[in-house]
Design a protein around this motif. Structure first.
Motif, PDB file in Angstrom:
ATOM      1  N   ARG A   8      -2.094 -23.827   1.695  1.00 20.08           N
ATOM      2  CA  ARG A   8      -3.482 -24.027   1.166  1.00 20.08           C
ATOM      3  C   ARG A   8      -4.121 -25.106   2.395  1.00 20.08           C
ATOM      4  NH1 ARG A   8      -1.123 -25.132  -3.644  1.00 20.08           N
ATOM      5  NH2 ARG A   8      -0.991 -27.359  -3.407  1.00 20.08           N
ATOM      6  N   ARG A   9      -3.365 -26.150   3.085  1.00 19.89           N
ATOM      7  CA  ARG A   9      -4.014 -26.780   4.028  1.00 19.89           C
ATOM      8  C   ARG A   9      -4.221 -25.955   5.084  1.00 19.89           C
ATOM      9  NH1 ARG A   9      -3.056 -32.445   3.884  1.00 19.89           N
ATOM     10  NH2 ARG A   9      -2.665 -33.005   1.688  1.00 19.89           N
ATOM     11  N   CYS A  10      -3.491 -24.952   5.420  1.00 23.51           N
ATOM     12  CA  CYS A  10      -3.618 -24.061   6.792  1.00 23.51           C
ATOM     13  C   CYS A  10      -4.901 -23.064   6.583  1.00 23.51           C
ATOM     14  CB  CYS A  10      -2.390 -23.145   7.041  1.00 23.51           C
ATOM     15  SG  CYS A  10      -0.975 -24.297   7.909  1.00 23.51           S
ATOM     16  N   LEU A  11      -4.939 -22.918   5.320  1.00 17.87           N
ATOM     17  CA  LEU A  11      -5.986 -21.825   5.164  1.00 17.87           C
ATOM     18  C   LEU A  11      -7.452 -22.554   5.178  1.00 17.87           C
ATOM     19  CD1 LEU A  11      -5.102 -19.739   1.829  1.00 17.87           C
ATOM     20  CD2 LEU A  11      -5.334 -19.123   4.113  1.00 17.87           C
ATOM     21  N   ALA A  12      -7.418 -23.780   4.913  1.00 17.59           N
ATOM     22  CA  ALA A  12      -8.736 -24.615   4.953  1.00 17.59           C
ATOM     23  C   ALA A  12      -8.891 -25.111   6.265  1.00 17.59           C
ATOM     24  CB  ALA A  12      -8.426 -25.980   3.935  1.00 17.59           C
TER      25      ALA A  12
END
Length: 106
Positions: free
Chosen positions: A42-46
């Motif tokens: 999730r953090r990488c997607l953001a």
């Protein structure tokens, strides 16, 4: 990456960017950062627009293309960059960019 300097989430993205190539996979990276694999994704997607594995693929390809720009043979570049062989390198570049390495380097 310079604009990602302020918040704690941004510092995590910087750590991911620096460590994704050296941590031994997504599980090792998440463990090293002290977060779950789902949270890492999730953090990488953001931060980057795609997950940690895709980030790893893109960074490896960019490093390989940088090596190829020095005039080294593509087979040597592939071996040094961690690809199984030149064909693997070529398939990966085509998958990520839609173009063959020689076309990108021209």
């Amino acid at each position: 990456m310079a604009e990602l300097m302020g918040t704690p989430a941004d510092r995590l993205a910087q750590q991911v960017f620096r460590r994704v190539r050296t941590e031994g996979g997504v599980a090792g990276l998440a463990r090293g950062l002290g977060i779950s694999e789902r949270q890492l994704h999730r953090r990488c997607l953001a931060a980057f627009g795609y997950g940690p594995k895709m980030l790893d693929r893109v960074l490896r390809m960019n490093a390989a293309l940088d090596r190829a720009r020095t005039g080294r043979a593509l087979a040597e570049v592939a071996a040094v960059s961690g690809y199984a062989d030149q064909a693997h390198f070529t398939r990966e570049v085509k998958a990520l960019t839609g173009l063959a390495p020689k076309t990108l380097l021209a």
